[in-house]
Design a protein around this motif. Structure first.
Motif, PDB file in Angstrom:
ATOM      1  N   LEU A   1      -7.588   6.397  -1.318  1.00  0.00           N
ATOM      2  CA  LEU A   1      -7.241   7.804  -1.639  1.00  0.00           C
ATOM      3  C   LEU A   1      -6.536   8.340  -0.199  1.00  0.00           C
ATOM      4  O   LEU A   1      -5.484   9.205  -0.250  1.00  0.00           O
ATOM      5  N   ALA A   2      -6.946   8.036   1.015  1.00  0.00           N
ATOM      6  CA  ALA A   2      -6.459   8.468   2.244  1.00  0.00           C
ATOM      7  C   ALA A   2      -5.088   7.918   2.547  1.00  0.00           C
ATOM      8  O   ALA A   2      -4.160   8.594   2.832  1.00  0.00           O
ATOM      9  N   LEU A   3      -4.822   6.526   1.973  1.00  0.00           N
ATOM     10  CA  LEU A   3      -3.522   6.272   1.896  1.00  0.00           C
ATOM     11  C   LEU A   3      -2.645   6.841   0.842  1.00  0.00           C
ATOM     12  O   LEU A   3      -1.344   7.293   1.192  1.00  0.00           O
ATOM     13  N   PHE A   4      -2.961   7.288  -0.202  1.00  0.00           N
ATOM     14  CA  PHE A   4      -2.101   8.085  -1.124  1.00  0.00           C
ATOM     15  C   PHE A   4      -1.845   9.602  -0.413  1.00  0.00           C
ATOM     16  O   PHE A   4      -0.710   9.836  -0.310  1.00  0.00           O
ATOM     17  N   LEU A   5      -3.003  10.171   0.253  1.00  0.00           N
ATOM     18  CA  LEU A   5      -2.530  11.429   0.691  1.00  0.00           C
ATOM     19  C   LEU A   5      -1.500  11.239   2.068  1.00  0.00           C
ATOM     20  O   LEU A   5      -0.802  12.122   1.986  1.00  0.00           O
ATOM     21  N   GLY A   6      -1.924  10.315   3.028  1.00  0.00           N
ATOM     22  CA  GLY A   6      -0.870  10.180   3.998  1.00  0.00           C
ATOM     23  C   GLY A   6       0.344   9.881   3.359  1.00  0.00           C
ATOM     24  O   GLY A   6       1.297  10.401   4.014  1.00  0.00           O
ATOM     25  N   GLY A   7       0.560   9.298   2.246  1.00  0.00           N
ATOM     26  CA  GLY A   7       1.978   9.046   1.951  1.00  0.00           C
ATOM     27  C   GLY A   7       2.436  10.265   1.457  1.00  0.00           C
ATOM     28  O   GLY A   7       3.533  10.600   1.592  1.00  0.00           O
ATOM     29  N   TRP A   8       1.602  11.219   0.761  1.00  0.00           N
ATOM     30  CA  TRP A   8       2.159  12.187  -0.047  1.00  0.00           C
ATOM     31  C   TRP A   8       2.544  13.195   0.788  1.00  0.00           C
ATOM     32  O   TRP A   8       3.376  13.961   0.748  1.00  0.00           O
ATOM     33  N   TYR A   9       1.713  13.221   2.002  1.00  0.00           N
ATOM     34  CA  TYR A   9       2.140  14.452   2.984  1.00  0.00           C
ATOM     35  C   TYR A   9       3.091  14.042   4.043  1.00  0.00           C
ATOM     36  O   TYR A   9       3.274  15.022   4.874  1.00  0.00           O
ATOM     37  N   SER A  10       3.455  12.709   4.028  1.00  0.00           N
ATOM     38  CA  SER A  10       4.381  12.597   4.992  1.00  0.00           C
ATOM     39  C   SER A  10       5.978  12.890   4.809  1.00  0.00           C
ATOM     40  O   SER A  10       6.762  12.851   5.763  1.00  0.00           O
ATOM     41  N   GLY A  11       6.230  13.759   3.420  1.00  0.00           N
ATOM     42  CA  GLY A  11       7.440  14.406   3.447  1.00  0.00           C
ATOM     43  C   GLY A  11       8.565  13.559   3.144  1.00  0.00           C
ATOM     44  O   GLY A  11       9.741  13.827   3.426  1.00  0.00           O
ATOM     45  N   ASN A  12       8.342  12.455   3.013  1.00  0.00           N
ATOM     46  CA  ASN A  12       9.495  11.246   2.849  1.00  0.00           C
ATOM     47  C   ASN A  12       9.435  10.794   1.265  1.00  0.00           C
ATOM     48  O   ASN A  12       8.268  10.610   0.711  1.00  0.00           O
ATOM     49  N   VAL A  13      10.490  10.824   0.703  1.00  0.00           N
ATOM     50  CA  VAL A  13      10.657  10.187  -0.661  1.00  0.00           C
ATOM     51  C   VAL A  13       9.965   9.039  -0.863  1.00  0.00           C
ATOM     52  O   VAL A  13       9.070   8.633  -1.798  1.00  0.00           O
ATOM     53  N   PHE A  14      10.313   7.977   0.005  1.00  0.00           N
ATOM     54  CA  PHE A  14       9.506   6.648  -0.288  1.00  0.00           C
ATOM     55  C   PHE A  14       8.174   6.742  -0.263  1.00  0.00           C
ATOM     56  O   PHE A  14       7.411   5.988  -0.782  1.00  0.00           O
ATOM     57  N   GLY A  15       7.552   7.529   0.865  1.00  0.00           N
ATOM     58  CA  GLY A  15       6.317   7.681   1.152  1.00  0.00           C
ATOM     59  C   GLY A  15       5.485   8.337   0.048  1.00  0.00           C
ATOM     60  O   GLY A  15       4.409   8.086  -0.553  1.00  0.00           O
ATOM     61  N   GLN A  16       6.347   9.268  -0.618  1.00  0.00           N
ATOM     62  CA  GLN A  16       5.533   9.868  -1.898  1.00  0.00           C
ATOM     63  C   GLN A  16       5.564   9.130  -3.236  1.00  0.00           C
ATOM     64  O   GLN A  16       4.465   8.936  -3.987  1.00  0.00           O
ATOM     65  N   LYS A  17       6.667   8.187  -2.970  1.00  0.00           N
ATOM     66  CA  LYS A  17       6.648   7.238  -4.115  1.00  0.00           C
ATOM     67  C   LYS A  17       5.519   6.209  -4.298  1.00  0.00           C
ATOM     68  O   LYS A  17       4.850   5.936  -5.303  1.00  0.00           O
ATOM     69  N   GLY A  18       5.458   5.735  -2.719  1.00  0.00           N
ATOM     70  CA  GLY A  18       4.486   4.755  -2.549  1.00  0.00           C
ATOM     71  C   GLY A  18       3.145   5.361  -2.705  1.00  0.00           C
ATOM     72  O   GLY A  18       2.359   4.722  -3.332  1.00  0.00           O
ATOM     73  N   GLY A  19       2.678   6.661  -2.548  1.00  0.00           N
ATOM     74  CA  GLY A  19       1.478   7.254  -2.585  1.00  0.00           C
ATOM     75  C   GLY A  19       1.483   7.455  -4.279  1.00  0.00           C
ATOM     76  O   GLY A  19       0.228   7.046  -4.490  1.00  0.00           O
ATOM     77  N   MET A  20       2.043   7.841  -5.075  1.00  0.00           N
ATOM     78  CA  MET A  20       1.794   7.708  -6.445  1.00  0.00           C
ATOM     79  C   MET A  20       1.713   6.213  -6.934  1.00  0.00           C
ATOM     80  O   MET A  20       0.788   6.187  -7.893  1.00  0.00           O
ATOM     81  N   ARG A  21       2.232   5.218  -6.290  1.00  0.00           N
ATOM     82  CA  ARG A  21       1.902   3.977  -6.985  1.00  0.00           C
ATOM     83  C   ARG A  21       0.484   3.653  -6.644  1.00  0.00           C
ATOM     84  O   ARG A  21      -0.194   3.108  -7.369  1.00  0.00           O
ATOM     85  N   VAL A  22       0.365   4.001  -5.373  1.00  0.00           N
ATOM     86  CA  VAL A  22      -1.140   3.851  -4.981  1.00  0.00           C
ATOM     87  C   VAL A  22      -2.231   4.753  -5.876  1.00  0.00           C
ATOM     88  O   VAL A  22      -3.178   3.743  -6.325  1.00  0.00           O
ATOM     89  N   ALA A  23      -2.008   5.753  -6.174  1.00  0.00           N
ATOM     90  CA  ALA A  23      -2.906   6.453  -7.016  1.00  0.00           C
ATOM     91  C   ALA A  23      -2.834   5.967  -8.374  1.00  0.00           C
ATOM     92  O   ALA A  23      -3.831   5.931  -9.109  1.00  0.00           O
ATOM     93  N   SER A  24      -1.724   5.672  -8.921  1.00  0.00           N
ATOM     94  CA  SER A  24      -1.429   5.152 -10.409  1.00  0.00           C
ATOM     95  C   SER A  24      -2.317   3.748 -10.571  1.00  0.00           C
ATOM     96  O   SER A  24      -2.502   3.313 -11.804  1.00  0.00           O
ATOM     97  N   LEU A  25      -2.107   3.068  -9.539  1.00  0.00           N
ATOM     98  CA  LEU A  25      -2.700   1.554  -9.565  1.00  0.00           C
ATOM     99  C   LEU A  25      -3.999   1.592  -9.560  1.00  0.00           C
ATOM    100  O   LEU A  25      -4.927   0.441  -9.689  1.00  0.00           O
ATOM    101  N   LEU A  26      -4.714   2.846  -9.138  1.00  0.00           N
ATOM    102  CA  LEU A  26      -6.115   2.852  -8.394  1.00  0.00           C
ATOM    103  C   LEU A  26      -6.988   2.509  -9.569  1.00  0.00           C
ATOM    104  O   LEU A  26      -7.918   1.652  -9.468  1.00  0.00           O
ATOM    105  N   PHE A  27      -7.028   2.749 -10.835  1.00  0.00           N
ATOM    106  CA  PHE A  27      -7.671   2.628 -12.030  1.00  0.00           C
ATOM    107  C   PHE A  27      -7.617   1.363 -12.639  1.00  0.00           C
ATOM    108  O   PHE A  27      -8.491   0.807 -13.083  1.00  0.00           O
TER     109      PHE A  27
END
Lengths: 145, 332
Positions: free
Chosen positions: B125-151
């Motif tokens: 979750l920390a990785l997702f938040l870090g990516g999401w709040y980095s303000g970068n499109v790649f970071g947000q995309k990566g964060g979304m992938r982290v969260a969607s693969l979690l389950f």
């Protein structure tokens, strides 16, 4: 005490970022060939990174085109200090055969400061690896921190 | 004092020693760096390369810590800084509950297995938040992938790790360890669960073939794309420590952790033996993880999710069914 440790770490762990500023792709292929298992630059701690935020050494190729000038500056500014620049190939060093062409700015050093030049058209992969190692040796001897 | 059985009656100094030096934070720090070295070295040897030198992970860490630390203008400063610290802290907290020197960790209670499982989810979750709040499109995309693969990996991981607890009938890691030593057949019954947990752990650590969130050929570096300097060093350290703690958890739950303990006098001699046994088992699990990494290539997001839901979760349910049957037929 910490200064020595940090310098040692810096020399042992250069992460590179590869950027094409208008090259004919010849040098870029040779850079990739320098990163293959045969030469195995990970022995020296070299890793290829995709983002300027992670990189220590910017490896550029090609004459800087007028289009690429602003982008090169921007990528250079995005890298955190301390940073080093290595130029691969004749065109990047001086502009090469594209010197004076209408769309070309000149060598890399007309835009950003450069630490090492690797001549050749294109240079061999082992020459590229050797140039990188020589840059590290010069940092170790006490060039720019 | 909040010590378990093994550390009972020892003064406060030894508890501090346990907490900070061995097998506490300092040891985890060194072991994490060693694990990264092992990971890269074996990976290189399997590609017929020489590989990095022994102190390479330490050099990377020191270099990153001494580098300029950039916070992008578009990033949320507080969350951007807090994410790596939260991730690392959760891992270090989870580590304290693992039984390493004796069959109880620093503090053992009923349900510590569940606590460790939840603490191991926080770095993701920390990785997702870090990516999401980095303000970068790649970071947000990566964060979304982290969260969607979690389950897709978390459910089989939880189900598989609960199997030994079901067979034994306790949520306490110390009890599971004791039970496994007195019933060696338990390993064969839960072998399927071990394999599932191993694959799910690989997904949890975002290593090949599940390194979809990082995918450097697609989205540069995923959630870490804007991180530099100290914050990146913390994230890298957290990832290595997560590998150690995850492998250690598998070693404890499936392979009986530090047991069998030889009772020696004075008591710290038997602790050293226990720690050595734990190390050997953890390194075995880590070796299996590295083997898996070097044998496969990355799969797509949809492939991973369908693999998890079509194979891993049903197999984990089968394993739980086996465990319940074994328990009702009178145990092993």
């Amino acid at each position: 005490m910490f200064k020595g440790l940090v310098k040692w770490a810096r020399v042992k762990s250069p992460w590179i970022l590869h950027m094409n500023c208008g090259s004919c792709n010849g040098c870029d292929i040779e850079i990739l060939a320098a990163l293959i298992p045969r030469l195995d630059v990970e022995r020296f701690g070299v890793l290829l990174k995709g983002t300027p935020r992670h990189a220590d050494v910017l490896v550029c190729t090609g004459p800087v085109t007028k289009q690429m000038k602003e982008r090169l500056k921007r990528v250079y500014d995005q890298m955190p200090e301390p940073k080093f620049v290595v130029v691969v190939g004749q065109c990047g060093s001086s502009g090469g055969i594209y010197q004076g062409a209408y769309g070309v700015e000149g060598g890399i050093d007309t835009v950003i400061p450069v630490n090492a030049y690797i001549p050749g058209c294109p240079p061999r992969p082992d020459a590229i690896a050797d140039g990188l190692i020589k840059l590290l040796a010069s940092i170790d001897k006490g060039g720019k921190p | 004092m909040v010590c378990g059985k093994g550390v009972e009656g020892i003064d406060i100094l030894l508890t501090l020693l346990y907490l900070f030096i061995f097998p506490g934070f300092l040891f985890l720090f060194a072991f994490s760096l060693f694990t990264e070295y092992l990971d890269r070295k074996i990976y290189a040897r399997m590609q017929r390369r020489v590989g990095p030198p022994f102190l390479q992970p330490f050099a990377d860490l020191v270099k990153l810590a001494a580098k300029e630390d950039v916070v992008p203008e578009k990033a949320e400063h507080f969350m951007f800084t807090a994410a790596p610290i939260i991730g690392l802290a959760a891992i270090f907290a989870a580590y304290l509950y693992l039984p390493i020197v004796s069959s109880t960790g620093l503090h053992s209670f009923n349900g510590d297995l569940v606590v460790v499982l939840y603490l191991l989810t926080i770095p993701t979750l920390a990785l997702f938040l870090g990516g999401w709040y980095s303000g970068n499109v790649f970071g947000q995309k990566g964060g979304m992938r982290v969260a969607s693969l979690l389950f897709s990996y978390e459910i089989p991981f939880f189900l598989a790790l609960l199997t030994p607890a079901l067979i034994e009938g306790s949520w306490k890691m110390a009890d599971i360890v004791h039970f496994e030593i007195s019933h060696p057949l338990e390993f064969i019954v839960s072998l399927l669960g071990f394999v599932i947990a191993l694959i799910a752990l690989q997904g949890k650590l975002e290593r090949l073939p599940f390194d979809i969130p990082e995918a450097e050929t697609e989205i540069v570096a995923g959630p870490l794309v804007e991180y530099s300097g100290r914050r990146l060093a913390l994230f890298r350290l957290a990832r290595d420590a997560e590998m150690v703690v995850g492998a250690g958890l598998l070693a404890v739950v499936f392979l009986a952790g530090p047991e069998p303990i030889v009772q020696l006098e004075p008591v710290y001699l038997s602790w050293i033996v226990g720690a050595l046994v734990f190390l050997v088992k953890t390194l075995f699990v880590i070796f299996l993880l590295i083997l898996m990494k070097s044998a496969v290539a990355r799969i797509r997001t949809d492939q991973m999710i369908s693999f998890a839901y079509k194979w891993l979760i049903p197999l984990a349910l089968v394993q739980i069914f086996i465990a319940i049957m074994v328990r009702f037929l009178g145990g092993i």
